[in-house]
Enzyme design. Structure first.
Site, mmCIF file in Angstrom:
data_model
loop_
_atom_site.group_PDB
_atom_site.id
_atom_site.type_symbol
_atom_site.label_atom_id
_atom_site.label_comp_id
_atom_site.label_asym_id
_atom_site.label_seq_id
_atom_site.Cartn_x
_atom_site.Cartn_y
_atom_site.Cartn_z
ATOM 1 N N GLN A 128 -11.412 6.288 4.424
ATOM 2 C CA GLN A 128 -11.105 5.414 3.292
ATOM 3 C C GLN A 128 -11.316 3.951 3.676
ATOM 4 O O GLN A 128 -10.581 3.430 4.507
ATOM 5 C CB GLN A 128 -9.638 5.619 2.873
ATOM 6 C CG GLN A 128 -9.207 4.761 1.705
ATOM 7 C CD GLN A 128 -7.712 4.852 1.461
ATOM 8 O OE1 GLN A 128 -6.927 4.782 2.387
ATOM 9 N NE2 GLN A 128 -7.323 4.995 0.208
ATOM 10 N N GLY A 129 -12.311 3.301 3.072
ATOM 11 C CA GLY A 129 -12.598 1.893 3.351
ATOM 12 C C GLY A 129 -12.091 1.021 2.216
ATOM 13 O O GLY A 129 -12.893 0.491 1.431
ATOM 14 N N SER A 131 -8.853 -1.250 2.699
ATOM 15 C CA SER A 131 -8.228 -2.479 3.215
ATOM 16 C C SER A 131 -9.221 -3.379 3.928
ATOM 17 O O SER A 131 -10.161 -2.908 4.574
ATOM 18 C CB SER A 131 -7.116 -2.132 4.200
ATOM 19 O OG SER A 131 -6.180 -1.300 3.611
ATOM 20 N N SER A 163 -8.795 4.824 8.804
ATOM 21 C CA SER A 163 -8.407 6.033 9.545
ATOM 22 C C SER A 163 -9.579 6.995 9.621
ATOM 23 O O SER A 163 -10.300 7.187 8.632
ATOM 24 C CB SER A 163 -7.227 6.727 8.868
ATOM 25 O OG SER A 163 -6.136 5.860 8.751
ATOM 26 N N GLU A 249 -2.950 9.703 -3.401
ATOM 27 C CA GLU A 249 -2.524 9.402 -2.028
ATOM 28 C C GLU A 249 -0.999 9.326 -1.948
ATOM 29 O O GLU A 249 -0.391 9.836 -1.023
ATOM 30 C CB GLU A 249 -3.153 8.074 -1.577
ATOM 31 C CG GLU A 249 -2.896 7.749 -0.118
ATOM 32 C CD GLU A 249 -3.655 6.504 0.356
ATOM 33 O OE1 GLU A 249 -4.228 5.801 -0.478
ATOM 34 O OE2 GLU A 249 -3.658 6.271 1.574
HETATM 35 C C1 LIG Z 1 -1.477 4.157 10.099
HETATM 36 C C2 LIG Z 1 -2.226 3.397 9.048
HETATM 37 C C3 LIG Z 1 -3.362 3.960 8.508
HETATM 38 C C4 LIG Z 1 -4.088 3.262 7.543
HETATM 39 N N1 LIG Z 1 -5.227 3.845 7.085
HETATM 40 C C5 LIG Z 1 -5.982 3.169 6.192
HETATM 41 C C6 LIG Z 1 -7.221 3.706 5.755
HETATM 42 O O1 LIG Z 1 -7.642 4.793 6.171
HETATM 43 N N2 LIG Z 1 -7.955 2.983 4.892
HETATM 44 C C7 LIG Z 1 -7.553 1.785 4.395
HETATM 45 O O2 LIG Z 1 -8.257 1.225 3.584
HETATM 46 N N3 LIG Z 1 -6.374 1.232 4.797
HETATM 47 C C8 LIG Z 1 -5.587 1.888 5.689
HETATM 48 N N4 LIG Z 1 -4.409 1.329 6.120
HETATM 49 C C9 LIG Z 1 -4.040 -0.016 5.659
HETATM 50 C C10 LIG Z 1 -2.825 -0.073 4.745
HETATM 51 O O3 LIG Z 1 -3.105 0.471 3.477
HETATM 52 C C11 LIG Z 1 -2.402 -1.543 4.681
HETATM 53 O O4 LIG Z 1 -1.973 -1.908 5.984
HETATM 54 C C12 LIG Z 1 -1.283 -1.799 3.702
HETATM 55 O O5 LIG Z 1 -1.743 -1.628 2.383
HETATM 56 C C13 LIG Z 1 -0.643 -3.188 3.874
HETATM 57 O O6 LIG Z 1 -1.607 -4.188 3.837
HETATM 58 P P1 LIG Z 1 -1.670 -5.346 4.956
HETATM 59 O O7 LIG Z 1 -1.669 -4.682 6.299
HETATM 60 O O8 LIG Z 1 -2.792 -6.255 4.595
HETATM 61 O O9 LIG Z 1 -0.287 -6.121 4.852
HETATM 62 P P2 LIG Z 1 0.036 -7.306 3.824
HETATM 63 O O10 LIG Z 1 -0.406 -6.897 2.465
HETATM 64 O O11 LIG Z 1 -0.474 -8.564 4.382
HETATM 65 O O12 LIG Z 1 1.615 -7.291 3.842
HETATM 66 C C14 LIG Z 1 2.395 -7.963 4.840
HETATM 67 C C15 LIG Z 1 3.868 -7.845 4.407
HETATM 68 O O13 LIG Z 1 4.082 -8.541 3.165
HETATM 69 C C16 LIG Z 1 4.652 -7.659 2.208
HETATM 70 N N5 LIG Z 1 4.112 -7.949 0.870
HETATM 71 C C17 LIG Z 1 2.819 -8.179 0.551
HETATM 72 N N6 LIG Z 1 2.694 -8.379 -0.783
HETATM 73 C C18 LIG Z 1 3.944 -8.259 -1.309
HETATM 74 C C19 LIG Z 1 4.484 -8.340 -2.629
HETATM 75 N N7 LIG Z 1 3.712 -8.586 -3.685
HETATM 76 N N8 LIG Z 1 5.810 -8.146 -2.790
HETATM 77 C C20 LIG Z 1 6.626 -7.890 -1.718
HETATM 78 N N9 LIG Z 1 6.184 -7.802 -0.453
HETATM 79 C C21 LIG Z 1 4.865 -7.978 -0.251
HETATM 80 C C22 LIG Z 1 4.203 -6.280 2.644
HETATM 81 O O14 LIG Z 1 5.047 -5.269 2.144
HETATM 82 C C23 LIG Z 1 4.297 -6.390 4.170
HETATM 83 O O15 LIG Z 1 5.611 -6.210 4.603
HETATM 84 C C24 LIG Z 1 -3.649 1.989 7.089
HETATM 85 C C25 LIG Z 1 -2.499 1.413 7.636
HETATM 86 C C26 LIG Z 1 -1.789 2.097 8.600
HETATM 87 C C27 LIG Z 1 -0.566 1.453 9.175
#
Ligand SMILES: Cc1cc2nc3c(=O)[nH]c(=O)nc-3n(C[C@H](O)[C@H](O)[C@H](O)COP(=O)(O)OP(=O)(O)OC[C@H]3O[C@@H](n4cnc5c(N)ncnc54)[C@H](O)[C@@H]3O)c2cc1C
Length: 387
Positions: A128-129, A131, A163, A249
């Site tokens: 899944q691409g 993020s 992932s 998902e």
């Molecule tokens: C084990 C793992 C596997 C993953 N696999 C994939 C994958 O296969 N494909 C893929 O595309 N992505 C994947 N991801 C990415 C995952 O979907 C993102 O990490 C997640 O959506 C959070 O985005 P971010 O890391 O940019 O954090 P951010 O969005 O920057 O968030 C940082 C913090 O701010 C908080 N925050 C942000 N916006 C708000 C809001 N509006 N209100 C309240 N709080 C807020 C968040 O909750 C978090 O605590 C994976 C992540 C993990 C940990």
């Protein structure tokens, strides 16, 4: 709402459990968790066995190659396979649990015929691409750009936390096909593409997790050519298609793991009895509390399944309630495991410790807990938008 099983469902359960009892002893030993090619081979081998026995894509529609089973039968399948200790869906996670269902519901007849059977037969693995470094929770801010060049898109940008990227054949990729401007809001210019992972211009750089695994990666895309025919849904309509993907998902993808957690909880109680930790009343209360949490989560799952069976639609926002509570309960479970192990919690080779470190990611992956809380607040409780 009826949460009891029919005679037909009981018969389905009995048939499945007989097949599992016959088949599981024939499986080779599971690979090392850090051996990704080995894990791919093991996971796809298990999928092939399910396919040959008529259990692949159980709840997918028949015209998408599935068995057309009811959501309840699918739930029984998840429950029985977990109870029997069958292999986890593993590297097939994205293909089977959200890219596949999305293509089954949004793809054209040609796309369904091209992509769904190899997923069901365990021949092709998806990743899944979605993020990007600056587009996680705020997914609609994604910048990976796709230009039209004849019958191809030319894609450049980068993705992160992908992932299974190392072992995947296909990627469900979100790209920006129209730049954001005064007249085009950010979620209106996105398209959903199926990108072949062997296309020139793709660089996958694995990232090491706290648990030592390279289960996800950074992905750099440098003028990768993707045929326009690989777009699922209309150009710039990818946000709507993405909402379908995310509802699968969050709605169903983690359900089987609740049964696994209940199994681990039983193991914790047995281990505590053996090593003397059971005398600790505080620990016993924690395990009792967790038992109630997982029982409630299982009931919630049945409620969600019963709802989608009645409405015939994709899983609803109940999936966010499930995801929120499940990911926290899972972390508490492995905290309790560390307590049961005592000094053994320092042995990183112990599977409970590996799972404990991995459990930390559950409140982030597939949408953070804060985002799930926002969804529950706005869409279930009807509270005003935070921002
Ligand atoms: C084990 C793992 C596997 C993953 N696999 C994939 C994958 O296969 N494909 C893929 O595309 N992505 C994947 N991801 C990415 C995952 O979907 C993102 O990490 C997640 O959506 C959070 O985005 P971010 O890391 O940019 O954090 P951010 O969005 O920057 O968030 C940082 C913090 O701010 C908080 N925050 C942000 N916006 C708000 C809001 N509006 N209100 C309240 N709080 C807020 C968040 O909750 C978090 O605590 C994976 C992540 C993990 C940990």
């Amino acid at each position: 709402m009826d949460l009891t099983y029919t005679a037909e469902e009981d018969e389905f359960r009995a048939r499945l459990s007989r097949w599992l009892a016959r088949t599981l002893p024939e499986l080779p030993p599971p690979p090392d968790p850090l051996d990704w090619p080995g894990r791919r081979a093991y996971d796809t081998g298990w999928q092939r066995r399910l396919y040959d026995a008529g259990y692949a894509g159980l709840h997918w529609p028949v015209d998408a190659g599935g068995q057309g089973a009811t959501p309840t039968q699918h739930l029984i399948f998840l429950e029985e396979t977990e109870k029997a200790g069958a292999p986890y869906v593993g590297a097939n996670f994205v293909g089977l649990l959200h890219a596949g269902p999305t293509i089954a519901s949004e793809g054209s007849a040609e796309q369904r015929a091209r992509w769904l059977p190899p997923v069901l037969r365990g021949e092709e693995v998806w990743c899944q691409g979605f993020s990007e470094p600056d587009a996680g929770s705020d997914l609609a801010s994604l910048c990976t750009r796709a230009w039209r060049d004849g019958d191809h898109y030319v894609v450049s940008g980068s993705k992160i936390w992908t992932s299974h990227a190392e072992v995947a054949d296909w990627c469900e990729l979100l790209v920006r096909t129209t730049p954001v401007s005064g007249s085009v809001p950010k979620h209106r210019g996105i398209s959903w593409l199926a990108m072949p992972m062997d296309a020139p211009g793709i660089t996958v750089r694995p990232l090491r997790t706290l648990a030592g695994s390279t289960e996800f990666a950074e992905m750099f895309l440098d003028e990768v050519r993707v045929p326009v025919s690989h777009r699922v849904g209309d150009e710039n309509d990818g946000w709507r298609v993405t909402m379908v993907t995310l509802s699968y998902e969050r709605g169903t993808a983690f359900v089987g793991e609740v049964v696994a957690c209940r199994r681990v909880l039983g193991e914790l109680a047995r281990e505590a009895r053996k090593n003397g930790r059971w005398d600790d009343a505080v620990l016993r209360r924690r395990l009792g509390h967790l038992s109630a949490e997982f029982a409630a989560l299982w009931r919630l799952t049945q409620w969600n399944v019963s709802e989608s069976q009645r409405t015939g639609g994709v899983p609803g926002v109940g999936g966010s309630v499930f995801k929120l509570h499940y990911s926290h309960a899972r972390q508490e479970l492995y905290e309790a495991a560390a307590d049961v192990l005592g000094p053994g919690a320092l042995d990183l080779g112990h599977p409970w410790n590996h799972d404990r470190l991995s459990s930390l990611s559950y409140t982030i992956a597939a949408g953070t807990s804060q985002i799930q809380q926002n969804i529950v607040a706005e869409r279930i409780l009807g509270l005003p938008k935070g921002r």
